[in-house]
Design a protein around this motif. Structure first.
Motif, mmCIF file in Angstrom:
data_model
loop_
_atom_site.group_PDB
_atom_site.id
_atom_site.type_symbol
_atom_site.label_atom_id
_atom_site.label_comp_id
_atom_site.label_asym_id
_atom_site.label_seq_id
_atom_site.Cartn_x
_atom_site.Cartn_y
_atom_site.Cartn_z
ATOM 1 N N GLY A 1 27.163 33.331 37.661
ATOM 2 C CA GLY A 1 27.413 33.666 39.059
ATOM 3 C C GLY A 1 26.417 33.018 40.001
ATOM 4 O O GLY A 1 25.488 32.318 39.574
ATOM 5 N N TYR A 2 26.597 33.266 41.273
ATOM 6 C CA TYR A 2 25.742 32.682 42.323
ATOM 7 C C TYR A 2 24.270 33.012 42.090
ATOM 8 O O TYR A 2 23.428 32.123 41.914
ATOM 9 N N ILE A 3 23.936 34.288 42.048
ATOM 10 C CA ILE A 3 22.538 34.687 41.894
ATOM 11 C C ILE A 3 22.063 34.478 40.460
ATOM 12 O O ILE A 3 20.973 33.960 40.215
ATOM 13 N N GLY A 4 22.912 34.855 39.508
ATOM 14 C CA GLY A 4 22.525 34.726 38.103
ATOM 15 C C GLY A 4 22.215 33.307 37.694
ATOM 16 O O GLY A 4 21.266 33.054 36.941
ATOM 17 N N SER A 5 23.004 32.334 38.171
ATOM 18 C CA SER A 5 22.759 30.937 37.798
ATOM 19 C C SER A 5 21.426 30.442 38.356
ATOM 20 O O SER A 5 20.713 29.668 37.693
ATOM 21 N N HIS A 6 21.079 30.884 39.557
ATOM 22 C CA HIS A 6 19.772 30.520 40.112
ATOM 23 C C HIS A 6 18.643 31.130 39.288
ATOM 24 O O HIS A 6 17.571 30.519 39.121
ATOM 25 N N ALA A 7 18.875 32.336 38.768
ATOM 26 C CA ALA A 7 17.863 32.968 37.907
ATOM 27 C C ALA A 7 17.683 32.179 36.620
ATOM 28 O O ALA A 7 16.553 31.951 36.161
ATOM 29 N N VAL A 8 18.791 31.742 36.025
ATOM 30 C CA VAL A 8 18.726 30.956 34.794
ATOM 31 C C VAL A 8 17.956 29.660 35.034
ATOM 32 O O VAL A 8 17.108 29.260 34.231
ATOM 33 N N LEU A 9 18.237 28.991 36.142
ATOM 34 C CA LEU A 9 17.549 27.745 36.472
ATOM 35 C C LEU A 9 16.039 27.960 36.539
ATOM 36 O O LEU A 9 15.258 27.183 35.968
ATOM 37 N N ARG A 10 15.613 29.018 37.206
ATOM 38 C CA ARG A 10 14.179 29.290 37.331
ATOM 39 C C ARG A 10 13.568 29.659 35.974
ATOM 40 O O ARG A 10 12.456 29.206 35.638
ATOM 41 N N LEU A 11 14.252 30.469 35.187
ATOM 42 C CA LEU A 11 13.731 30.851 33.875
ATOM 43 C C LEU A 11 13.563 29.633 32.967
ATOM 44 O O LEU A 11 12.557 29.495 32.266
ATOM 45 N N GLY B 1 33.113 44.775 63.692
ATOM 46 C CA GLY B 1 32.274 45.802 64.297
ATOM 47 C C GLY B 1 31.340 45.264 65.353
ATOM 48 O O GLY B 1 30.421 44.499 65.050
ATOM 49 N N ILE B 2 31.581 45.654 66.628
ATOM 50 C CA ILE B 2 30.681 45.246 67.722
ATOM 51 C C ILE B 2 30.251 46.459 68.541
ATOM 52 O O ILE B 2 29.742 46.327 69.652
ATOM 53 N N ASP B 3 30.458 47.646 67.949
ATOM 54 C CA ASP B 3 30.109 48.871 68.671
ATOM 55 C C ASP B 3 29.082 49.716 67.923
ATOM 56 O O ASP B 3 28.990 50.925 68.095
ATOM 57 N N TYR B 4 28.301 49.054 67.072
ATOM 58 C CA TYR B 4 27.237 49.764 66.363
ATOM 59 C C TYR B 4 26.064 50.039 67.308
ATOM 60 O O TYR B 4 25.898 49.353 68.321
ATOM 61 N N LYS B 5 25.254 51.004 66.969
ATOM 62 C CA LYS B 5 24.087 51.344 67.787
ATOM 63 C C LYS B 5 22.936 50.398 67.463
ATOM 64 O O LYS B 5 21.914 50.775 66.892
ATOM 65 N N THR B 6 23.141 49.134 67.813
ATOM 66 C CA THR B 6 22.126 48.101 67.635
ATOM 67 C C THR B 6 21.986 47.350 68.957
ATOM 68 O O THR B 6 22.758 47.572 69.893
ATOM 69 N N ALA B 7 21.022 46.461 69.033
ATOM 70 C CA ALA B 7 20.728 45.779 70.294
ATOM 71 C C ALA B 7 21.927 45.019 70.853
ATOM 72 O O ALA B 7 22.156 45.016 72.071
ATOM 73 N N ASP B 8 22.706 44.361 69.997
ATOM 74 C CA ASP B 8 23.858 43.606 70.504
ATOM 75 C C ASP B 8 25.193 44.153 69.998
ATOM 76 O O ASP B 8 26.229 43.511 70.165
ATOM 77 N N GLY B 9 25.175 45.319 69.363
ATOM 78 C CA GLY B 9 26.411 45.962 68.924
ATOM 79 C C GLY B 9 26.901 45.559 67.542
ATOM 80 O O GLY B 9 27.804 46.187 67.001
ATOM 81 N N THR B 10 26.317 44.496 66.963
ATOM 82 C CA THR B 10 26.726 44.065 65.621
ATOM 83 C C THR B 10 25.722 44.556 64.577
ATOM 84 O O THR B 10 24.585 44.919 64.903
ATOM 85 N N CYS B 11 26.152 44.564 63.331
ATOM 86 C CA CYS B 11 25.301 45.050 62.239
ATOM 87 C C CYS B 11 24.005 44.243 62.137
ATOM 88 O O CYS B 11 23.989 43.039 62.402
ATOM 89 N N VAL B 12 22.972 44.901 61.704
ATOM 90 C CA VAL B 12 21.680 44.252 61.470
ATOM 91 C C VAL B 12 21.379 44.294 59.978
ATOM 92 O O VAL B 12 21.490 45.343 59.341
ATOM 93 N N ARG B 13 21.014 43.143 59.421
ATOM 94 C CA ARG B 13 20.745 43.038 57.997
ATOM 95 C C ARG B 13 19.456 42.258 57.739
ATOM 96 O O ARG B 13 19.019 41.464 58.573
ATOM 97 N N ASP B 14 18.913 42.488 56.550
ATOM 98 C CA ASP B 14 17.721 41.778 56.082
ATOM 99 C C ASP B 14 18.216 40.674 55.153
ATOM 100 O O ASP B 14 18.678 40.948 54.043
ATOM 101 N N TYR B 15 18.138 39.424 55.594
ATOM 102 C CA TYR B 15 18.668 38.313 54.808
ATOM 103 C C TYR B 15 17.573 37.703 53.954
ATOM 104 O O TYR B 15 16.558 37.222 54.459
ATOM 105 N N ILE B 16 17.804 37.709 52.625
ATOM 106 C CA ILE B 16 16.808 37.203 51.679
ATOM 107 C C ILE B 16 17.330 35.923 51.037
ATOM 108 O O ILE B 16 18.470 35.866 50.570
ATOM 109 N N ASP B 17 16.511 34.892 51.033
ATOM 110 C CA ASP B 17 16.903 33.625 50.414
ATOM 111 C C ASP B 17 16.955 33.788 48.901
ATOM 112 O O ASP B 17 16.093 34.424 48.298
ATOM 113 N N VAL B 18 17.964 33.193 48.274
ATOM 114 C CA VAL B 18 18.158 33.357 46.837
ATOM 115 C C VAL B 18 16.953 32.861 46.035
ATOM 116 O O VAL B 18 16.634 33.413 44.973
#
Length: 391
Positions: free
Chosen positions: A60-70, A272-289
């Motif tokens: 898979g996407y994440i698993g293959s990157h793990a294999v490469l690093r290992l 979704g543009i009506d969330y209780k966030t600064a611009d109404g859209t969801c806020v997420r923590d994006y982590i690089d693979v």
């Protein structure tokens, strides 16, 4: 004479039917029997100084990157994947990069098949397991909850049982921030109550509970990594994300952005543009693979018998969907059309991490924290692989 000839014809015809039936039965047996594992003493025997890691979902996407690093770090790796979401093209690239005997093997098997799982463990000498294999789309989980409980919770139980039966003592479990649900306070720490609000998060939490409860009765070394929204790809362009076309509607926002930039879909749908966030859209923590896999490898190195480590893997900051889309436009150079729709079932407004614990205890810190840079790297792979791994 005619009577004898007719009997002879009937006899020959009967023999042909019996032969066809026998061949059909043999074919069914071959298809249904457990996966054949090529015997190799390098994989079936423990070797001093070499750590043999089973990576479930390694195609898979994440698993293959793990294999490469290992592999890069000189681990011996066995991939087990049923290719329902993974890609054999990624495995072939890994095999080409590390063709030496005893470095990498691939086993086609379904973790829901207890007999196949037991055979994988009985014919290989594993020192540790990195368990990535899972269906992982929030929206899909609300439509197919039983599939998620089976694929995530039940299959994890199979893995833990097999590890127990065959004396494999180290487990690195790839979990998710979805186990927290929608916390009242931000950022999320490892002590934030786990109140998942969709079947994906619930199934993952159940899997965590199985692992933790079993660890109390054994000397297993356990590391549970709860990570956030994954983006990016291998900086050298060897691996990337290539979801099946039928999953595009369920996939990550980065994949949807790239599809829109390539004209595969007419535009990007933001739910979704009506969330209780600064611009109404969801806020997420994006982590690089690449950062995510670095955390898994560090967790493996720090795993200790009879200890359970639980860590959030994130950047510690949130970005809104609107901000993400703007970064994607800059990374691709395409003015992507955006359509705003109603909320998606099972989603939450704001989720980002406090990575202090993993910073301190595992000496891990996210380094690929520029959203546009990570998307640019992933976009380069997409442009070079217009048909995914088929090219």
């Amino acid at each position: 004479m005619d009577y004898l000839l007719e009997n002879k014809r009937k006899s020959n015809f009967s023999k042909k039917i019996l032969l066809a039936a026998a061949l059909t039965a043999l074919l069914v047996f071959v298809i249904k029997r457990p996966p054949v594992i090529s015997p190799s003493t390098k994989f079936s025997e423990h070797e001093p100084g070499v750590t043999h890691v089973l990576v479930t979902g390694g195609a898979g996407y994440i698993g293959s990157h793990a294999v490469l690093r290992l592999l890069k770090d000189s681990y011996r790796v066995t991939i087990v994947d049923n290719l329902s979401r993974g890609n054999m093209g990624a495995v072939k690239i890994l095999q080409e990069l590390y063709p030496e005997p005893g470095r990498l093997q691939f086993i086609y098997a379904d973790l829901g098949d207890a007999q196949a799982v037991n055979r994988v463990f009985s014919e290989n000498a594993f020192d540790a397991v990195m368990h990535f294999a899972a269906v992982a789309y929030v929206g899909e989980s609300t439509v197919e909850p039983l599939r998620y409980y089976h694929n995530i919770t039940s299959n994890t139980l199979q893995i833990v049982k097999a590890m127990s039966a065959h004396g494999v003592k180290t487990l690195i479990y790839s979990s998710t921030c979805a186990t927290y649900g929608e916390p009242e306070k931000m950022p999320i720490t490892e002590n934030t109550p786990q109140v998942p609000i969709n079947p994906y998060g619930k199934a993952k939490k159940m899997a965590e509970d199985i692992i933790i409860d079993f660890s109390k009765t054994s000397d297993m070394a356990v590391m549970i990594l709860r990570y956030f929204n994954v983006i990016g790809s291998d900086p050298l362009g060897r691996l990337g994300e290539s979801p099946r076309p039928e999953l595009r509607e369920q996939g990550r926002i980065s994949g949807a952005c790239f599809d829109a930039a390539r004209g595969i879909i007419p535009g990007l749908k933001v739910r979704g543009i009506d969330y209780k966030t600064a611009d109404g859209t969801c806020v997420r923590d994006y982590i690089d693979v690449t950062d995510l896999i670095d955390a898994h490898v560090k967790a493996l190195a720090h795993a200790k018998p009879s200890k359970v480590g639980i860590y959030n893997v994130g950047t510690g900051k949130g970005s809104s969907v609107r901000e993400f889309v703007e970064a994607c436009k800059k990374a691709t150079g395409v003015d992507i059309k955006v359509e705003y729709l109603s909320r998606r079932a099972g989603d939450y407004a704001e989720v980002y991490s406090d990575p202090s614990k993993i910073n301190i205890e595992l000496n891990w810190t996210a380094t690929y924290t520029n959203l546009q840079q990570s998307l640019t790297t992933a976009w380069k792979w997409q442009k070079a692989h217009l048909n995914g791994y088929e090219t």
